[in-house]
Design a protein around this motif. Sequence first.
Motif, PDB file in Angstrom:
ATOM      1  N   TYR A  64      21.931  59.937  -0.883  1.00  0.00           N
ATOM      2  CA  TYR A  64      21.218  58.755  -0.431  1.00  0.00           C
ATOM      3  C   TYR A  64      21.233  57.672  -1.506  1.00  0.00           C
ATOM      4  O   TYR A  64      21.121  57.951  -2.691  1.00  0.00           O
ATOM      5  N   PRO A  65      21.358  56.409  -1.100  1.00  0.00           N
ATOM      6  CA  PRO A  65      21.357  55.315  -2.085  1.00  0.00           C
ATOM      7  C   PRO A  65      19.957  55.107  -2.652  1.00  0.00           C
ATOM      8  O   PRO A  65      18.964  55.120  -1.911  1.00  0.00           O
ATOM      9  N   CYS A  66      19.883  54.899  -3.947  1.00  0.00           N
ATOM     10  CA  CYS A  66      18.609  54.696  -4.623  1.00  0.00           C
ATOM     11  C   CYS A  66      18.625  53.372  -5.382  1.00  0.00           C
ATOM     12  O   CYS A  66      19.650  52.679  -5.445  1.00  0.00           O
ATOM     13  N   VAL A  67      17.498  53.032  -5.969  1.00  0.00           N
ATOM     14  CA  VAL A  67      17.382  51.788  -6.728  1.00  0.00           C
ATOM     15  C   VAL A  67      18.373  51.781  -7.889  1.00  0.00           C
ATOM     16  O   VAL A  67      18.999  50.763  -8.183  1.00  0.00           O
ATOM     17  N   THR A  68      18.543  52.914  -8.543  1.00  0.00           N
ATOM     18  CA  THR A  68      19.517  53.003  -9.644  1.00  0.00           C
ATOM     19  C   THR A  68      20.925  52.698  -9.148  1.00  0.00           C
ATOM     20  O   THR A  68      21.703  52.022  -9.833  1.00  0.00           O
ATOM     21  N   ASP A  69      21.266  53.190  -7.964  1.00  0.00           N
ATOM     22  CA  ASP A  69      22.589  52.899  -7.391  1.00  0.00           C
ATOM     23  C   ASP A  69      22.762  51.404  -7.180  1.00  0.00           C
ATOM     24  O   ASP A  69      23.843  50.847  -7.427  1.00  0.00           O
ATOM     25  N   ALA A  70      21.707  50.722  -6.754  1.00  0.00           N
ATOM     26  CA  ALA A  70      21.789  49.272  -6.540  1.00  0.00           C
ATOM     27  C   ALA A  70      22.065  48.544  -7.852  1.00  0.00           C
ATOM     28  O   ALA A  70      22.889  47.629  -7.909  1.00  0.00           O
ATOM     29  N   ASN A  71      21.411  48.976  -8.922  1.00  0.00           N
ATOM     30  CA  ASN A  71      21.643  48.341 -10.229  1.00  0.00           C
ATOM     31  C   ASN A  71      23.057  48.610 -10.748  1.00  0.00           C
ATOM     32  O   ASN A  71      23.657  47.754 -11.409  1.00  0.00           O
ATOM     33  N   VAL A  72      23.593  49.782 -10.434  1.00  0.00           N
ATOM     34  CA  VAL A  72      24.974  50.089 -10.825  1.00  0.00           C
ATOM     35  C   VAL A  72      25.948  49.189 -10.062  1.00  0.00           C
ATOM     36  O   VAL A  72      26.880  48.607 -10.635  1.00  0.00           O
ATOM     37  N   ILE A  73      25.754  49.047  -8.767  1.00  0.00           N
ATOM     38  CA  ILE A  73      26.637  48.223  -7.935  1.00  0.00           C
ATOM     39  C   ILE A  73      26.638  46.771  -8.395  1.00  0.00           C
ATOM     40  O   ILE A  73      27.685  46.113  -8.438  1.00  0.00           O
ATOM     41  N   LEU A  74      25.465  46.269  -8.774  1.00  0.00           N
ATOM     42  CA  LEU A  74      25.356  44.865  -9.196  1.00  0.00           C
ATOM     43  C   LEU A  74      25.792  44.654 -10.642  1.00  0.00           C
ATOM     44  O   LEU A  74      25.757  43.523 -11.142  1.00  0.00           O
ATOM     45  N   GLY A  75      26.193  45.724 -11.302  1.00  0.00           N
ATOM     46  CA  GLY A  75      26.688  45.608 -12.667  1.00  0.00           C
ATOM     47  C   GLY A  75      25.610  45.493 -13.717  1.00  0.00           C
ATOM     48  O   GLY A  75      25.884  45.156 -14.876  1.00  0.00           O
ATOM     49  N   ARG A  76      24.375  45.807 -13.354  1.00  0.00           N
ATOM     50  CA  ARG A  76      23.289  45.684 -14.326  1.00  0.00           C
ATOM     51  C   ARG A  76      23.107  46.955 -15.140  1.00  0.00           C
ATOM     52  O   ARG A  76      22.421  46.937 -16.165  1.00  0.00           O
ATOM     53  N   LEU A  77      23.672  48.043 -14.677  1.00  0.00           N
ATOM     54  CA  LEU A  77      23.709  49.301 -15.426  1.00  0.00           C
ATOM     55  C   LEU A  77      25.167  49.674 -15.647  1.00  0.00           C
ATOM     56  O   LEU A  77      25.927  49.788 -14.679  1.00  0.00           O
ATOM     57  N   ASP A  78      25.562  49.867 -16.890  1.00  0.00           N
ATOM     58  CA  ASP A  78      26.934  50.259 -17.197  1.00  0.00           C
ATOM     59  C   ASP A  78      27.024  51.778 -17.232  1.00  0.00           C
ATOM     60  O   ASP A  78      26.253  52.426 -17.958  1.00  0.00           O
ATOM     61  N   PRO A  79      27.944  52.360 -16.450  1.00  0.00           N
ATOM     62  CA  PRO A  79      28.010  53.818 -16.319  1.00  0.00           C
ATOM     63  C   PRO A  79      28.106  54.564 -17.643  1.00  0.00           C
ATOM     64  O   PRO A  79      27.487  55.614 -17.817  1.00  0.00           O
ATOM     65  N   GLU A  80      28.840  54.027 -18.592  1.00  0.00           N
ATOM     66  CA  GLU A  80      29.062  54.746 -19.844  1.00  0.00           C
ATOM     67  C   GLU A  80      27.913  54.582 -20.842  1.00  0.00           C
ATOM     68  O   GLU A  80      27.878  55.265 -21.876  1.00  0.00           O
ATOM     69  N   GLN A  81      26.943  53.691 -20.536  1.00  0.00           N
ATOM     70  CA  GLN A  81      25.851  53.429 -21.468  1.00  0.00           C
ATOM     71  C   GLN A  81      24.540  54.110 -21.065  1.00  0.00           C
ATOM     72  O   GLN A  81      23.589  54.126 -21.833  1.00  0.00           O
ATOM     73  N   PHE A  82      24.484  54.681 -19.880  1.00  0.00           N
ATOM     74  CA  PHE A  82      23.237  55.250 -19.374  1.00  0.00           C
ATOM     75  C   PHE A  82      22.789  56.404 -20.253  1.00  0.00           C
ATOM     76  O   PHE A  82      23.551  57.333 -20.533  1.00  0.00           O
ATOM     77  N   LEU A  83      21.539  56.344 -20.715  1.00  0.00           N
ATOM     78  CA  LEU A  83      20.984  57.338 -21.640  1.00  0.00           C
ATOM     79  C   LEU A  83      21.877  57.523 -22.866  1.00  0.00           C
ATOM     80  O   LEU A  83      22.100  58.638 -23.340  1.00  0.00           O
ATOM     81  N   GLY A  84      22.408  56.410 -23.357  1.00  0.00           N
ATOM     82  CA  GLY A  84      23.249  56.477 -24.550  1.00  0.00           C
ATOM     83  C   GLY A  84      24.555  57.198 -24.321  1.00  0.00           C
ATOM     84  O   GLY A  84      25.202  57.651 -25.274  1.00  0.00           O
ATOM     85  N   GLY A  85      24.968  57.317 -23.058  1.00  0.00           N
ATOM     86  CA  GLY A  85      26.217  58.015 -22.742  1.00  0.00           C
ATOM     87  C   GLY A  85      26.032  59.496 -22.459  1.00  0.00           C
ATOM     88  O   GLY A  85      26.996  60.191 -22.116  1.00  0.00           O
ATOM     89  N   ASP A  86      24.778  59.999 -22.567  1.00  0.00           N
ATOM     90  CA  ASP A  86      24.536  61.422 -22.308  1.00  0.00           C
ATOM     91  C   ASP A  86      24.696  61.772 -20.833  1.00  0.00           C
ATOM     92  O   ASP A  86      25.005  62.911 -20.490  1.00  0.00           O
ATOM     93  N   LEU A  87      24.444  60.803 -19.960  1.00  0.00           N
ATOM     94  CA  LEU A  87      24.596  61.029 -18.523  1.00  0.00           C
ATOM     95  C   LEU A  87      25.567  59.997 -17.972  1.00  0.00           C
ATOM     96  O   LEU A  87      25.255  58.814 -17.883  1.00  0.00           O
ATOM     97  N   GLN A  88      26.767  60.442 -17.630  1.00  0.00           N
ATOM     98  CA  GLN A  88      27.801  59.540 -17.121  1.00  0.00           C
ATOM     99  C   GLN A  88      27.556  59.252 -15.644  1.00  0.00           C
ATOM    100  O   GLN A  88      27.416  60.170 -14.825  1.00  0.00           O
ATOM    101  N   LEU A  89      27.479  57.977 -15.301  1.00  0.00           N
ATOM    102  CA  LEU A  89      27.256  57.590 -13.917  1.00  0.00           C
ATOM    103  C   LEU A  89      28.575  57.408 -13.183  1.00  0.00           C
ATOM    104  O   LEU A  89      29.620  57.170 -13.790  1.00  0.00           O
TER     105      LEU A  89
END
Length: 713
Positions: free
Chosen positions: A369-394
């Motif tokens: 299911y799509p969540c608020v975090t997914d929306a921020n990823v789609i809009l480019g406001r969260l960079d996949p490789e930077q989430f939690l310092g790179g500990d969790l790859q999106l």
Amino acid sequence: MVRVGVDVGGTFTDLILVDELTNQIHVHKVPSTLEDQSIGVINGIQELCEKAGVPVTAVDYVLHGTTVATNITIERNGAAVGMLTTKNYRDILHIARHKKMENFSIQQDLPWQTDPLVLRRNRIPITEKLAAPDGRVKVPLNEKEVREAVQRLKDSNVDVVVISFLFSFLNDEHEQLAKKIVKEMWPEVQCFTSSEIVPQMREYERFSTAAMNAYVAPRVSKYLEHLVSALDHAGVEGELHIMQSSGGMATSEMATEKPVTLLKSGPSGAVLATAWCGDLEGVKNLISVDIGGTSADISVIPNGTPKIINPRDAEVNGYPVLVPMIDVEVIGAGGGSIAYIDAGGAFRVGPKSAGANPGPACYGQGGEYPCVTDANVILGRLDPEQFLGGDLQLHPELSYKAVEETLCRQLDMTVEEAALGILKIINNHMALCIRAKSVSKGIDPREFALFAAGGAGPLHSVDLAETIGCNLVIVPSYPGISAATGLLVGDLKYDFIKSHINRLDKVTPETMTSISAALETLSSEAQDQLLKDGVNPEDIVVERIAECRYAGQGFELRAAIPDGPITEQTIEIISKKFHEAHEEEYGHHFPENVVELITLRIVATGKTPSLALPKLEIGDRINPGEALMYERDTVFEVNGEIQRFPTPRYDRSKLLAQDVITGPAIIVQRDSTTSVPPHWQATVSENGTLFVAAKAAQGGAAESVEKLFSKVR
């Protein structure tokens, strides 16, 4: 001294370690283990200590904010409680006060009836009676009935026993005698009395609070015992302190004795962090918005002091609880809040959350299911490789897939339009809550700064500020672990109370002597407890409070009692302070009306070391190249139009004091990400705090921020 703050949220467990010898601060996040919160706590402490280069044996204090008690009330899976109560009063918990949220609805849920804290068959009436107003014995306690009732509860396999007799706040003789019989016949069972938990008038609220304490007690006790054991096994030798709903810390032993004081343990930490940061930066009027993975905790803090909720409004999930609570509203709005189309075709977000497992679709852990975090990823406001310092790859492709398949086809929207819609809906949920806690109470949010806390707080706060008309956003140094930071600035704090009902227009010398004696007794008990907890005498602060009302009024307000003996002048000061409190709370007061003292309260505080942030070097740079990481397209809405901007990313750890970042920009750090939209700019303080404000029409950022300060200071 090494102190570790640990706050357990619905999605992540946040940790902060302060080594006061080296003046170093380290932060960490690990996924919460909701099946057993202590697993995430221990794992987080071990990983954080390893990261900081500090052996776990060197930790002196573990300061913990927990949602264990809260979750029990939400999930309604507490203990089977047995109650002994005064004959003819067994149904008080069912009747309540005939007060309903929706006065004219016959279909609304009444939790005290549909899910009672104590089943009727386990509420056993006992012959006994005390008389008001002095608590004298009118009908002696029938000990034979007590023994029969205990055996009946024992045969019913209840987990815990609570004793709630009428007028026990005036005289606890019968409750204590009944408890003695319970412990004699059933030594291993937990047993509480209402006079021990909350010795205050109003039988329904007192019975409900005592029942709630019993309802959560076994699981809270088990959790704390397990946590202490796990800390010992891990080699952590430091003391364990638990955050209470009042914003004060308690030892694990005191928390076990009164677990009802932990019902808002989790949200309280971020409120304390907000007030502390505001004091550090000279900003007094703040709105704290702590957005995590599951919920958003919202609190209005006027004049730098967190508000204690009025007793008339003190409740948890529909059940009244007469314990001090910081006034904070918890709503289902977080990074894991799920977006969906309801049966009527409406676009909705939350309150259901994907939590930490499986989490949003982009986590790649099976979430569909799509969540608020997914929306921020789609809009480019969260960079996949930077989430939690790179500990969790999106995984952005999973976010696109979830939004497209679940929302776009039904709404006839593009993926970006749907993602922006998710953020608009969730921000409006929070804006409505803020207005309910500010505008509806005569507070203008335009004169407050918005404090962005939680992992998702800095992502949403500027958009949220625009929605409510707030012009200044404050982002602390470690926003993602604000609740854990608040644990490090919280002191040990206990409340001791005694009912003392008197009209203040007819106070005799004997009454004043009685009030003085009661305050002295309560103060002595409070100081003894703090000394027992290891607090130095010079670090103990005692606040004396009179809880008063106008004669005939329903609920009380607090008025401070001056130091020294109780005199006629003291009584006049108490009345004056009550009138002022009434004016502040309701917008009016009645100086000609009689003021009535209801309860004496002692708030005893054991001062503990606070938190000191290292000062940053002066940078005084605009968009410093030394902090620039890279540039990436990001979607913002400007003047109602969706636009894509090439947006630089800045490493927050490389920003210096007086640096200015002009939007659009994204400021990245391990525990959170700050979004600076077009037409906004961020200025760095000497403490590392970001002040995000609308760009000045003329002049630089410092001028713009200073003008805004004049409104919120």
